[in-house]
Design a protein around this motif. Structure first.
Motif, mmCIF file in Angstrom:
data_model
loop_
_atom_site.group_PDB
_atom_site.id
_atom_site.type_symbol
_atom_site.label_atom_id
_atom_site.label_comp_id
_atom_site.label_asym_id
_atom_site.label_seq_id
_atom_site.Cartn_x
_atom_site.Cartn_y
_atom_site.Cartn_z
ATOM 1 N N ARG B 112 -4.440 -3.390 126.554
ATOM 2 C CA ARG B 112 -3.361 -2.408 126.684
ATOM 3 C C ARG B 112 -2.183 -2.991 127.460
ATOM 4 O O ARG B 112 -1.036 -2.731 127.140
ATOM 5 C CB ARG B 112 -3.868 -1.149 127.386
ATOM 6 N N LEU B 115 0.035 -5.164 125.394
ATOM 7 C CA LEU B 115 0.768 -4.434 124.358
ATOM 8 C C LEU B 115 1.931 -3.645 124.946
ATOM 9 O O LEU B 115 2.799 -3.164 124.221
ATOM 10 C CB LEU B 115 -0.170 -3.489 123.607
ATOM 11 N N GLU B 116 1.956 -3.500 126.270
ATOM 12 C CA GLU B 116 3.043 -2.759 126.904
ATOM 13 C C GLU B 116 4.331 -3.578 126.925
ATOM 14 O O GLU B 116 4.289 -4.802 126.888
ATOM 15 C CB GLU B 116 2.667 -2.402 128.354
ATOM 16 N N PRO B 117 5.491 -2.871 127.017
ATOM 17 C CA PRO B 117 6.744 -3.613 127.139
ATOM 18 C C PRO B 117 6.651 -4.560 128.334
ATOM 19 O O PRO B 117 6.168 -4.178 129.396
ATOM 20 C CB PRO B 117 7.775 -2.515 127.407
ATOM 21 N N ASP B 120 4.365 -8.636 126.404
ATOM 22 C CA ASP B 120 4.478 -9.535 125.239
ATOM 23 C C ASP B 120 4.249 -10.990 125.569
ATOM 24 O O ASP B 120 3.487 -11.689 124.905
ATOM 25 C CB ASP B 120 5.899 -9.489 124.667
ATOM 26 N N LEU B 123 0.963 -12.601 126.046
ATOM 27 C CA LEU B 123 0.232 -12.887 124.819
ATOM 28 C C LEU B 123 0.853 -14.086 124.110
ATOM 29 O O LEU B 123 0.190 -15.090 123.859
ATOM 30 C CB LEU B 123 0.280 -11.633 123.938
ATOM 31 N N SER B 124 2.151 -13.986 123.791
ATOM 32 C CA SER B 124 2.767 -15.005 122.934
ATOM 33 C C SER B 124 2.972 -16.326 123.670
ATOM 34 O O SER B 124 2.943 -17.384 123.060
ATOM 35 C CB SER B 124 4.097 -14.507 122.385
#
Lengths: 198, 198
Positions: B112, B115-117, B120, B123-124
């Motif tokens: 979660r 996935l929050e603003p 990102d 993850l990336s």
């Protein structure tokens, strides 16, 4: 942008109040448990007015999500052709919308909002049953819900990698390569042999 | 839970300050642009102390993400066997962690948060290059980054549908059926013929 869906009926305040009440109700209770009557009561208007202005509960849901295009029109085109090439048509329709620079920012806003805490239900109890699952029935698939959920699992991952995270080379890959990369996956989910789900 | 990773060295305040500085830096700048020296300066400690307590920058990144298991240990097992069945081994290892009720809540919190603003970049520019992409190199794949990104696109969609949204029948499907459903997709991404990415 919403103007492209046609006239925006009703006094702006009334319309905004109905959409705000609808958004809260769909997010809190999901699609099935939300009623036009309940939304109307919260917004302080007559249910007949909500019906008259927004149409069905599905129409109201999509208006509340503020999508820049009606996804049912895009996805409906997928059912229009042989099921053996439905995955290719779906990806083509999907990319024609998501790769359109005039539409993508609004789609990204929606994608981010359903990924936020509390936005879950808009996806699992709104978008999936209202927009995605009916496609499986239109295509005449066996186990339409399960197959369309598998399609959704790959398409949501594609949205995340290509548009939200913009991970290369997926982010800059030409559309036809994206179709060729993912169509075999989606076609197997739609019409291939799958193990039982229990 | 973090205790299972071994001793938690240093005064608790120092350790917390370093992890907090690391989290902010990784989220704001991504993995590559973050330096141990910069994190140490923000936390008001000596860089040697950060190295001594947390190890490499990858170790610090994973500590900052507060994962309940070291994903490199799970994923490393995938490289240990023939590449032709790597997808099955990967899904087996993945499910052994995600379906473990003792671990799943912490994994969901991480999922979660990325996935929050603002999440990102974790993850990336963190999880993908630190954890996911090296697997492609371990397996000796051609175009390892692209192939592992495709794997990630499907696995993130699976996480979203099965664990975050809990959409049925995926949410309750026995693990072996999940493996049988997704292994052909992942195996094609790992070793199958793919179109060029440009």
């Amino acid at each position: 942008m919403a103007g492209s869906r046609g006239r925006r009926p009703g006094a702006p305040d009334t319309r905004a109040a109905v959409l705000s009440a609808a958004r809260s109700a769909f997010a809190a209770k999901g699609f099935r448990a939300t009623t036009i009557r309940g939304v109307a009561t919260t917004a302080g208007v007559d249910p007949a007015l909500v019906h008259h202005y927004f149409g069905t509960k599905s129409d109201l849901f999509l208006a509340a999500m503020e999508l820049p295009v009606d996804p049912r029109r895009v996805i409906g085109a997928v059912a229009d052709g042989p099921v053996e090439s439905a995955a290719e048509r779906f990806l083509g329709a999907f990319l024609s919308v998501w790769d359109d620079p005039a539409v993508q920012p609004a789609l990204l806003t929606v994608a981010r909002s359903v990924l936020e805490p509390g936005g879950d239900r808009l996806l699992s109890q709104g978008f999936l049953p209202v927009v995605v699952e009916p496609v499986g029935e239109l295509l005449g698939l066996d186990r339409p819900t399960h197959r369309m959920n598998l399609v959704a699992s790959q398409v949501m991952g594609l949205i995340l990698m290509r548009y939200v995270l913009r991970v290369e080379p997926l982010a800059s890959m030409p559309g036809e390569m994206v179709v060729a990369t993912f169509a075999p996956t989606l076609q197997r989910y739609l019409t291939g042999d799958l193990p039982p789900d229990h």
